[in-house]
Design a protein around this motif. Structure first.
Motif, PDB file in Angstrom:
ATOM      1  N   ASN A 124      -6.466  -6.684   3.616  1.00 45.56           N
ATOM      2  CA  ASN A 124      -5.496  -6.215   4.731  1.00 45.56           C
ATOM      3  C   ASN A 124      -4.302  -6.850   4.593  1.00 45.56           C
ATOM      4  OD1 ASN A 124      -7.130  -4.218   5.803  1.00 45.56           O
ATOM      5  ND2 ASN A 124      -8.330  -5.495   7.341  1.00 45.56           N
TER       6      ASN A 124
ATOM      7  N   ILE B  50      -3.841  -2.613  -8.039  1.00 40.82           N
ATOM      8  CA  ILE B  50      -2.343  -2.335  -7.406  1.00 40.82           C
ATOM      9  C   ILE B  50      -2.222  -1.003  -8.414  1.00 40.82           C
ATOM     10  CG2 ILE B  50      -0.063  -2.640  -6.673  1.00 40.82           C
ATOM     11  CD1 ILE B  50      -1.101  -5.555  -6.111  1.00 40.82           C
TER      12      ILE B  50
ATOM     13  N   CYS C 227       1.494   2.562  -3.446  1.00 42.43           N
ATOM     14  CA  CYS C 227       0.634   2.907  -4.319  1.00 42.43           C
ATOM     15  C   CYS C 227      -0.161   4.389  -4.230  1.00 42.43           C
ATOM     16  CB  CYS C 227      -0.632   1.732  -4.074  1.00 42.43           C
ATOM     17  SG  CYS C 227      -0.259   0.256  -4.388  1.00 42.43           S
TER      18      CYS C 227
ATOM     19  N   PRO D 111      -5.729   3.330  -3.139  1.00 41.89           N
ATOM     20  CA  PRO D 111      -6.072   2.404  -2.067  1.00 41.89           C
ATOM     21  C   PRO D 111      -6.072   1.045  -2.928  1.00 41.89           C
ATOM     22  CG  PRO D 111      -7.487   4.227  -1.371  1.00 41.89           C
ATOM     23  CD  PRO D 111      -6.950   4.472  -2.807  1.00 41.89           C
ATOM     24  N   ILE D 112      -5.537  -0.035  -2.443  1.00 42.03           N
ATOM     25  CA  ILE D 112      -5.737  -1.323  -2.793  1.00 42.03           C
ATOM     26  C   ILE D 112      -7.094  -1.786  -2.778  1.00 42.03           C
ATOM     27  CG2 ILE D 112      -4.765  -3.617  -2.898  1.00 42.03           C
ATOM     28  CD1 ILE D 112      -1.976  -2.752  -2.190  1.00 42.03           C
TER      29      ILE D 112
ATOM     30  N   GLN E 253       1.036  -1.289   0.069  1.00 43.55           N
ATOM     31  CA  GLN E 253      -0.091  -0.124   0.064  1.00 43.55           C
ATOM     32  C   GLN E 253       0.925   1.215  -0.094  1.00 43.55           C
ATOM     33  OE1 GLN E 253      -3.695   0.387  -0.384  1.00 43.55           O
ATOM     34  NE2 GLN E 253      -2.657   2.081  -0.860  1.00 43.55           N
TER      35      GLN E 253
ATOM     36  N   ARG F  26      -2.218  -5.695   1.506  1.00 44.28           N
ATOM     37  CA  ARG F  26      -1.619  -4.318   1.718  1.00 44.28           C
ATOM     38  C   ARG F  26      -0.225  -4.233   2.402  1.00 44.28           C
ATOM     39  NH1 ARG F  26      -7.501  -2.247   3.299  1.00 44.28           N
ATOM     40  NH2 ARG F  26      -8.540  -1.873   1.150  1.00 44.28           N
ATOM     41  N   LYS F  27      -0.183  -5.340   3.218  1.00 45.82           N
ATOM     42  CA  LYS F  27       1.017  -5.170   4.377  1.00 45.82           C
ATOM     43  C   LYS F  27       2.321  -6.090   3.548  1.00 45.82           C
ATOM     44  CE  LYS F  27      -1.438  -6.539   7.679  1.00 45.82           C
ATOM     45  NZ  LYS F  27      -2.129  -7.246   9.207  1.00 45.82           N
TER      46      LYS F  27
END
Length: 406
Positions: free
Chosen positions: A155, A115, A28, A31-32, A25, A158-159
């Motif tokens: 979630n 993405i 980018c 937001p994904i 994230q 994104r990490k």
């Protein structure tokens, strides 16, 4: 290229000097997100959307489903544009595609994520390669959850951490791997062309529509029983157990399939080099192969041995053609497809139009064998290129080997 030592521990790994690690994230512009939950029926003039089955390799724009403009407008947050990466969240988890320039605007489904790379931080092609590299891909798969079907959450996605070299190095790595992809794609295109050429040769040479130089006599309609006899020799338990598959006949201990053969092999049938073995219940599906080995095969197979007037390699090709498999289906005995049997008595009365001489059969078979050899060499080349690319990805995308930049 220069070597660099890189340490790693689980999902965390050290990167070379000058590299960084960042979560997806952070890289980018937007937001994904995933896309449309219920796309509704296909609308021919609507807005295209990408499902997980559309992701992996190049996107087939013509094959995309389309939703209504009303539904698409509700999901304007998940619009994808050229250069965006589409990530599969379920099914083929971790597969990615880059939206091509020809697809000006599209949307996603609940099974795919967008993405949108920040061009000042990361090159989209570099990131696509990074996400498919074994280290990162394994971490993605480990994070997938679900009982009915596996899926990675937004979630968790994104990490995901990826190693991040400076932009010039990213571009250089992407360019090197892109060249490998081009070489693989070129080879695969040649394979497709050669396979189409072989299909054309089979359609014309095995039917007499095209004659090879030196042969002119009329072909005649004959029964297959004039060219083959049944080999029904049993009690050769000392011979090697063989398996018959689409790729030919090979020792059972070299097969990836589980050995389900009986402990008592006294009723298993002997097969010799030059014989053809076929699945008695599946001959109409093209389940036959030419043997270059001596051994024994399951009683579920019929073994036929060529007479002096038959070139078994020619017939091995002939038996795979749609016309012959249809004839085998018509001559098989049984009430439904699952119980059809083409025993030798049924096989032997099948009528086919064939060359008058074995010499012409052999010459035709040789032309098709050369075509097969060309395809085999290209497939081997493609496999080597894929392995070479995989090795390059493992060292370039982790910084174990560094490219020298101009």
């Amino acid at each position: 290229m220069t070597d660099t030592k890189v340490k790693k521990s689980g999902l965390e790994f050290e990167v070379p000097e000058g590299w960084d690690k960042k979560g997806l994230q952070e890289l980018c512009l937007k937001p994904i997100v995933y896309g449309i939950v219920q796309a509704g029926p296909n609308v021919s003039e609507g807005v295209p959307y990408l499902r997980s089955t559309d992701v992996g390799g190049e996107i087939n724009i013509d094959g995309l489903m389309k939703t209504s403009f009303i539904i698409a407008k509700k999901y304007s947050r998940s619009v994808v544009k050229p250069g965006d990466i589409v990530f599969s969240l379920r099914g083929n988890i971790g597969e990615t595609s880059i939206v091509p320039n020809d697809l000006k605007e599209a949307n996603l489904t609940q099974g795919t994520a967008r993405i949108s790379c920040n061009p000042y931080l990361i090159n989209s092609h570099f990131l696509k390669y990074s996400l498919s590299n074994s280290e990162v891909h394994r971490s993605i798969i480990r994070l997938a959850k679900g009982s009915t079907f596996q899926e990675i959450s937004l979630n968790e996605l994104r990490k995901i951490k990826v190693p991040l070299p400076p932009l010039p190095e990213q571009r250089a790595i992407a360019q090197v791997l892109g060249k490998m992809d081009e070489a693989i794609q070129t080879t695969e295109c040649l394979i497709t062309q050669k396979e189409l050429r072989k299909k054309w040769l089979m359609q014309n040479l095995l039917t007499g529509k095209m004659r090879l130089k030196g042969f002119s006599g009329e072909w005649r309609e004959v029964h297959l029983g004039e060219f083959f006899s049944e080999r029904n020799e049993t009690r050769h338990i000392e011979l090697t157990l063989l398996s018959i598959g689409q790729s030919g006949i090979y020792p059972q201990d070299e097969s990836i399939k589980k050995d389900t053969s009986n402990a008592d092999k006294s009723k298993y049938k002997r097969i010799c080099p030059g014989d053809i073995g076929y699945n008695t219940m599946r001959m109409w599906q093209g389940r036959s192969a030419l043997s270059d080995l001596e051994g024994i095969v399951s009683p579920a197979y019929t073994v036929i041995s060529p007479k002096e007037n038959a070139d078994s390699q020619f017939f091995a090709y002939l038996f795979k053609t749609p016309k012959l498999t249809h004839l085998f289906w018509r001559n098989s005995q049984g009430l439904v497809d699952d119980t059809l049997n083409c025993k030798f008595k049924d096989f032997s009365i099948v009528k086919v139009v064939l060359p008058q001489t074995r010499e012409e059969q052999t010459t035709i078979a040789r032309v098709l064998q050369i075509a097969d050899q060309e395809i085999s060499l290209l497939k081997s080349k493609a496999d080597k290129l894929r392995k070479q690319k995989k090795g390059m990805m493992q060292v370039l995308l982790t910084g174990k080997v560094r490219l020298k930049l101009n």
